[in-house]
Design an enzyme around this catalytic site. Structure first.
Site, PDB file in Angstrom:
ATOM      1  N   GLU A 162       0.840  -1.196   0.000  1.00  0.00           N
ATOM      2  CA  GLU A 162       0.000   0.000   0.000  1.00  0.00           C
ATOM      3  C   GLU A 162       0.879   1.251   0.000  1.00  0.00           C
ATOM      4  O   GLU A 162       1.832   1.330   0.755  1.00  0.00           O
ATOM      5  CB  GLU A 162      -0.909  -0.018   1.247  1.00  0.00           C
ATOM      6  CG  GLU A 162      -1.888   1.128   1.304  1.00  0.00           C
ATOM      7  CD  GLU A 162      -2.617   1.297  -0.031  1.00  0.00           C
ATOM      8  OE1 GLU A 162      -3.294   0.351  -0.465  1.00  0.00           O
ATOM      9  OE2 GLU A 162      -2.501   2.363  -0.642  1.00  0.00           O
ATOM     10  N   LYS A 221       8.200  -1.724  -2.401  1.00  0.00           N
ATOM     11  CA  LYS A 221       7.591  -0.940  -1.314  1.00  0.00           C
ATOM     12  C   LYS A 221       8.669  -0.342  -0.413  1.00  0.00           C
ATOM     13  O   LYS A 221       8.653   0.853  -0.107  1.00  0.00           O
ATOM     14  CB  LYS A 221       6.642  -1.836  -0.508  1.00  0.00           C
ATOM     15  CG  LYS A 221       6.062  -1.191   0.729  1.00  0.00           C
ATOM     16  CD  LYS A 221       5.210   0.029   0.423  1.00  0.00           C
ATOM     17  CE  LYS A 221       4.963   0.846   1.673  1.00  0.00           C
ATOM     18  NZ  LYS A 221       4.229   2.078   1.435  1.00  0.00           N
ATOM     19  N   CYS A 277       6.252   4.518   9.420  1.00  0.00           N
ATOM     20  CA  CYS A 277       6.877   3.656   8.412  1.00  0.00           C
ATOM     21  C   CYS A 277       8.270   4.022   7.912  1.00  0.00           C
ATOM     22  O   CYS A 277       9.089   3.131   7.729  1.00  0.00           O
ATOM     23  CB  CYS A 277       5.926   3.511   7.235  1.00  0.00           C
ATOM     24  SG  CYS A 277       4.471   2.569   7.713  1.00  0.00           S
TER      25      CYS A 277
HETATM   26  P1  NAD Z   1      -1.918  -0.476  12.690  1.00  0.00           P
HETATM   27  O1  NAD Z   1      -1.104  -0.790  13.886  1.00  0.00           O
HETATM   28  O2  NAD Z   1      -2.699   0.792  12.629  1.00  0.00           O
HETATM   29  O3  NAD Z   1      -2.970  -1.668  12.436  1.00  0.00           O
HETATM   30  C1  NAD Z   1      -2.644  -3.013  12.507  1.00  0.00           C
HETATM   31  C2  NAD Z   1      -3.809  -3.756  13.181  1.00  0.00           C
HETATM   32  O4  NAD Z   1      -3.580  -5.161  13.086  1.00  0.00           O
HETATM   33  C3  NAD Z   1      -3.965  -3.456  14.675  1.00  0.00           C
HETATM   34  O5  NAD Z   1      -5.247  -2.937  14.928  1.00  0.00           O
HETATM   35  C4  NAD Z   1      -3.751  -4.833  15.360  1.00  0.00           C
HETATM   36  O6  NAD Z   1      -4.595  -5.023  16.482  1.00  0.00           O
HETATM   37  C5  NAD Z   1      -4.120  -5.772  14.233  1.00  0.00           C
HETATM   38  N1  NAD Z   1      -3.562  -7.127  14.397  1.00  0.00           N
HETATM   39  C6  NAD Z   1      -2.282  -7.488  14.645  1.00  0.00           C
HETATM   40  N2  NAD Z   1      -2.162  -8.828  14.661  1.00  0.00           N
HETATM   41  C7  NAD Z   1      -3.391  -9.343  14.425  1.00  0.00           C
HETATM   42  C8  NAD Z   1      -3.904 -10.666  14.303  1.00  0.00           C
HETATM   43  N3  NAD Z   1      -3.105 -11.733  14.428  1.00  0.00           N
HETATM   44  N4  NAD Z   1      -5.215 -10.815  14.061  1.00  0.00           N
HETATM   45  C9  NAD Z   1      -6.032  -9.749  13.928  1.00  0.00           C
HETATM   46  N5  NAD Z   1      -5.596  -8.463  14.021  1.00  0.00           N
HETATM   47  C10 NAD Z   1      -4.294  -8.260  14.264  1.00  0.00           C
HETATM   48  O7  NAD Z   1      -0.922  -0.573  11.453  1.00  0.00           O
HETATM   49  P2  NAD Z   1      -1.049   0.189  10.026  1.00  0.00           P
HETATM   50  O8  NAD Z   1      -0.548   1.570  10.139  1.00  0.00           O
HETATM   51  O9  NAD Z   1      -2.387  -0.071   9.460  1.00  0.00           O
HETATM   52  O10 NAD Z   1       0.046  -0.625   9.202  1.00  0.00           O
HETATM   53  C11 NAD Z   1      -0.180  -1.946   8.779  1.00  0.00           C
HETATM   54  C12 NAD Z   1       0.872  -2.318   7.760  1.00  0.00           C
HETATM   55  O11 NAD Z   1       0.754  -1.475   6.608  1.00  0.00           O
HETATM   56  C13 NAD Z   1       2.308  -2.158   8.229  1.00  0.00           C
HETATM   57  O12 NAD Z   1       3.090  -3.184   7.678  1.00  0.00           O
HETATM   58  C14 NAD Z   1       2.733  -0.832   7.636  1.00  0.00           C
HETATM   59  O13 NAD Z   1       4.127  -0.781   7.398  1.00  0.00           O
HETATM   60  C15 NAD Z   1       1.988  -0.821   6.331  1.00  0.00           C
HETATM   61  N6  NAD Z   1       1.681   0.508   5.796  1.00  0.00           N
HETATM   62  C16 NAD Z   1       1.229   1.503   6.602  1.00  0.00           C
HETATM   63  C17 NAD Z   1       0.885   2.746   6.072  1.00  0.00           C
HETATM   64  C18 NAD Z   1       0.376   3.868   6.935  1.00  0.00           C
HETATM   65  O14 NAD Z   1       0.193   4.955   6.409  1.00  0.00           O
HETATM   66  N7  NAD Z   1       0.127   3.678   8.199  1.00  0.00           N
HETATM   67  C19 NAD Z   1       0.972   2.951   4.696  1.00  0.00           C
HETATM   68  C20 NAD Z   1       1.421   1.904   3.884  1.00  0.00           C
HETATM   69  C21 NAD Z   1       1.764   0.694   4.455  1.00  0.00           C
HETATM   70  C1  UGA Z   2       4.569   7.614   3.698  1.00  0.00           C
HETATM   71  C2  UGA Z   2       4.587   7.546   2.167  1.00  0.00           C
HETATM   72  O1  UGA Z   2       4.410   8.860   1.647  1.00  0.00           O
HETATM   73  C3  UGA Z   2       3.480   6.633   1.647  1.00  0.00           C
HETATM   74  O2  UGA Z   2       3.584   6.505   0.239  1.00  0.00           O
HETATM   75  C4  UGA Z   2       3.634   5.258   2.290  1.00  0.00           C
HETATM   76  O3  UGA Z   2       2.570   4.408   1.898  1.00  0.00           O
HETATM   77  C5  UGA Z   2       3.602   5.399   3.796  1.00  0.00           C
HETATM   78  O4  UGA Z   2       4.670   6.299   4.216  1.00  0.00           O
HETATM   79  C6  UGA Z   2       3.851   4.120   4.513  1.00  0.00           C
HETATM   80  O5  UGA Z   2       4.405   3.188   3.970  1.00  0.00           O
HETATM   81  O6  UGA Z   2       3.483   4.116   5.697  1.00  0.00           O
HETATM   82  P1  UGA Z   2       3.127   8.904   5.514  1.00  0.00           P
HETATM   83  O7  UGA Z   2       4.242   8.515   6.430  1.00  0.00           O
HETATM   84  O8  UGA Z   2       1.748   8.614   5.919  1.00  0.00           O
HETATM   85  O9  UGA Z   2       3.336   8.207   4.088  1.00  0.00           O
HETATM   86  O10 UGA Z   2       3.193  10.461   5.213  1.00  0.00           O
HETATM   87  P2  UGA Z   2       4.198  11.367   4.335  1.00  0.00           P
HETATM   88  O11 UGA Z   2       3.399  12.384   3.645  1.00  0.00           O
HETATM   89  O12 UGA Z   2       5.103  10.549   3.512  1.00  0.00           O
HETATM   90  O13 UGA Z   2       5.038  12.106   5.452  1.00  0.00           O
HETATM   91  C7  UGA Z   2       5.982  11.426   6.250  1.00  0.00           C
HETATM   92  C8  UGA Z   2       6.756  12.417   7.102  1.00  0.00           C
HETATM   93  O14 UGA Z   2       7.631  13.201   6.295  1.00  0.00           O
HETATM   94  C9  UGA Z   2       5.866  13.410   7.843  1.00  0.00           C
HETATM   95  O15 UGA Z   2       6.382  13.627   9.133  1.00  0.00           O
HETATM   96  C10 UGA Z   2       5.965  14.648   6.995  1.00  0.00           C
HETATM   97  O16 UGA Z   2       5.706  15.819   7.706  1.00  0.00           O
HETATM   98  C11 UGA Z   2       7.408  14.575   6.533  1.00  0.00           C
HETATM   99  N1  UGA Z   2       7.680  15.314   5.278  1.00  0.00           N
HETATM  100  C12 UGA Z   2       7.053  14.956   4.124  1.00  0.00           C
HETATM  101  C13 UGA Z   2       8.612  16.340   5.282  1.00  0.00           C
HETATM  102  O17 UGA Z   2       9.200  16.667   6.328  1.00  0.00           O
HETATM  103  N2  UGA Z   2       8.870  17.003   4.104  1.00  0.00           N
HETATM  104  C14 UGA Z   2       8.271  16.667   2.946  1.00  0.00           C
HETATM  105  O18 UGA Z   2       8.569  17.315   1.906  1.00  0.00           O
HETATM  106  C15 UGA Z   2       7.332  15.624   2.963  1.00  0.00           C
END
Ligand code: NAD
Ligand code: UGA
Length: 463
Positions: A162, A221, A277
């Site tokens: 994602e 990713k 992340c």
């Molecule tokens: P999160 O902690 O918000 O959510 C994960 C959820 O999974 C939690 O609610 C937890 O209770 C649940 N969980 C864990 N183990 C479980 C199990 N065995 N059965 C059922 N539920 C279970 O995490 P997130 O931010 O959604 O991130 C999830 C993944 O996506 C990570 O690998 C992260 O790196 C990736 N990711 C996150 C973002 C972002 O913007 N947060 C963007 C892209 C990718």
């Molecule tokens: C980032 C990536 O942008 C997503 O594509 C990815 O899916 C995600 O991580 C993930 O894998 O979790 P996110 O962390 O939600 O998304 O937000 P960003 O907009 O990337 O910002 C990350 C951090 O960098 C923030 O603290 C933001 O303020 C900072 N940032 C961003 C800067 O300081 N300068 C910039 O120019 C851009």
């Protein structure tokens, strides 16, 4: 293969919004999001849709439209797995805090638990989709667990990372730059890929749906996040040089961003990147490189993190130095605690580390963030284990009103770029502060000329 039922394990920042959009765009598919966390599921099911656990602009409207129709949130994990033809794994993959790879490698225990649960419960063939961000070759481990149940059920494993960013999740999901799907090169693998392509094709143009082998998808990713974070550390490194030389980092960013090979996005100097992340994924990449003996590759990417830590520390050092080398018992107002605007997520937010440094210097931190509660702020600080929870609670003052947070403060520090901060009555804030009144703009969002005219001593990043 036509998908009619999807299960997503993990109702977090990715699972919740992603499945809400799939449900909205594919009314013919039943989508069930499951989680072990009962409180979180209860919040997703709250009758008042404004109480869903994740704040993202536009999300509550979509949940309202689809919830109860073809979008369901539940703690009945086994049942949802059993019924679905396609299962997304969207659980957390934090940095390991113990054992081999502590502080670097991704902790895959939640992923493995999911794989074992799917293996135990499934009575019919399934497509298992890695939605979580995972080290390259994780699909191999999942496959090995799923292929050894001995009950004849067949699994296909896809990688579908994602790319949404928090704060813009809904728009990113509705209009993605690309969808990436990695799968097996066998005929069965290709069929599974096609099944997932068909889901996305309900709203994404097919030329934006990329298909690759599993390993390329998993590694893409980590690579994307490493490149994005590297841009921020690169511009932040320049910000320090700008401060020494009289150059202005905003002007430099504009000048280089107009080069179409560089591009204008992600060049905003700041107090340092946060979020759950970037750091975790780069550390994971560094660990993987080291585990293959690629020391130079590891060192190259680790520098992105070293620079980011330096940038956060530099910001707190500047505050102390500018306030006559002491902040002891001084009130420093923090505008913003979230790691970026338009989210209530505070994971790895720069604010936590800057506050921690300043509390070490005996400062009192007055926090105002439109979406973050005092409870969360204290939990973030307690997690660092720098001091007792009691000491943290005494050092943090919390406010529901920004003007009260800034009243009588020696300095205001901007930690998050919330739009509302720009629109404040800065004259009113100035009038109620200690003099000289300092503003440390960790996001370069305020107008230096306007603030200096009011009387502030204004310090931005990189100028
Ligand atoms: P999160 O902690 O918000 O959510 C994960 C959820 O999974 C939690 O609610 C937890 O209770 C649940 N969980 C864990 N183990 C479980 C199990 N065995 N059965 C059922 N539920 C279970 O995490 P997130 O931010 O959604 O991130 C999830 C993944 O996506 C990570 O690998 C992260 O790196 C990736 N990711 C996150 C973002 C972002 O913007 N947060 C963007 C892209 C990718
Ligand atoms: C980032 C990536 O942008 C997503 O594509 C990815 O899916 C995600 O991580 C993930 O894998 O979790 P996110 O962390 O939600 O998304 O937000 P960003 O907009 O990337 O910002 C990350 C951090 O960098 C923030 O603290 C933001 O303020 C900072 N940032 C961003 C800067 O300081 N300068 C910039 O120019 C851009």
């Amino acid at each position: 293969m036509k998908i009619t039922k999807i299960c997503c394990i993990g109702a977090g920042y990715v699972g919740g919004p992603t499945m809400a959009i799939i449900a909205q765009k594919c009314p013919q598919i039943q989508v069930t999001v499951v989680d072990l966390n009962e409180e979180r599921i209860a919040a997703w099911n709250d009758a008042d849709v404004n109480n869903i656990p994740i704040y993202e602009p536009g999300l509550s409207e979509i949940v309202k439209e689809a919830r109860g129709r073809n979008l369901f949130f539940s703690t009945a994990v086994d049942q949802a797995i059993d019924e679905a033809e396609m299962i997304f794994i969207s659980v957390n993959t934090p940095t390991k805090t113990y054992g081999k790879g502590k502080g670097m490698a991704a902790d895959l225990k939640y992923i493995e638990l999911c794989a074992r649960q799917i293996a135990r419960v499934s009575k019919s063939n399934k497509i298992v989709v890695e939605k979580s961000t995972l080290p390259v070759r994780t699909a191999e481990a999942i496959k090995s667990i799923l292929d050894n149940t001995g009950n004849g059920v067949k699994f296909q494993i896809l990688s579908n990372p994602e790319f949404l960013a928090e704060g813009t999740a809904v728009q990113d999901l509705l209009h993605p730059d690309r969808i990436l799907i990695g799968g097996d090169t066998t005929a069965e693998g290709q069929k599974a890929i096609q099944a997932l392509v068909d889901v996305y094709a309900n709203w994404v143009a097919v030329d934006k749906i990329l298909t690759t082998n599993v390993w390329s998808s998993e590694l893409s990713k980590l690579t994307a996040n490493a490149f994005l974070a590297q841009r921020i550390s690169s511009i932040n490194a320049m910000s320090e040089l700008c401060e020494k030389t009289g150059a202005d980092v905003n002007e430099v960013a504009r000048a280089i961003g107009m080069d179409s090979r560089i591009g204008p996005k992600f060049l905003k100097a700041s107090v340092g990147f946060g979020g759950s992340c970037f750091q975790k994924d780069i550390l994971n990449l560094v660990y993987i490189a080291k585990s293959y003996g690629l020391q130079e590759v590891a060192d190259y990417w680790e520098q992105v993190i070293i620079m980011n830590d330096h940038q956060k520390r530099r910001f707190s050092d500047t505050i102390v130095k500018t306030l006559y080398n002491t902040v002891s018992d001084k009130k420093i107002a923090f505008l913003g605690w979230a790691f970026k605007k338009d989210t209530n997520d505070t994971r790895e937010s720069a604010a936590i580390y800057v506050a921690d440094d300043l509390i070490n210097e005996n400062a009192k931190i007055a926090v105002y963030d439109p979406k973050v509660s005092r409870k969360k702020v204290l939990a973030d600080l307690d997690y660092l284990q720098t001091r007792t929870a009691d000491e943290n609670a005494k050092s943090i003052l919390s406010f529901e009103n920004p003007y009260e947070a800034c009243s009588n403060a020696h300095a205001v520090a901007i930690l998050t770029e919330w739009d509302e901060f720009v629109a404040y009555d800065w004259q009113k804030i100035y009038d109620a502060m200690q003099k000289p009144a300092f503003v440390f703009d960790g996001r370069n969002i305020l107008d230096k000329a306007v603030l200096e005219k009011i009387g502030f001593v204004y310090q931005a990043i990189g100028s």
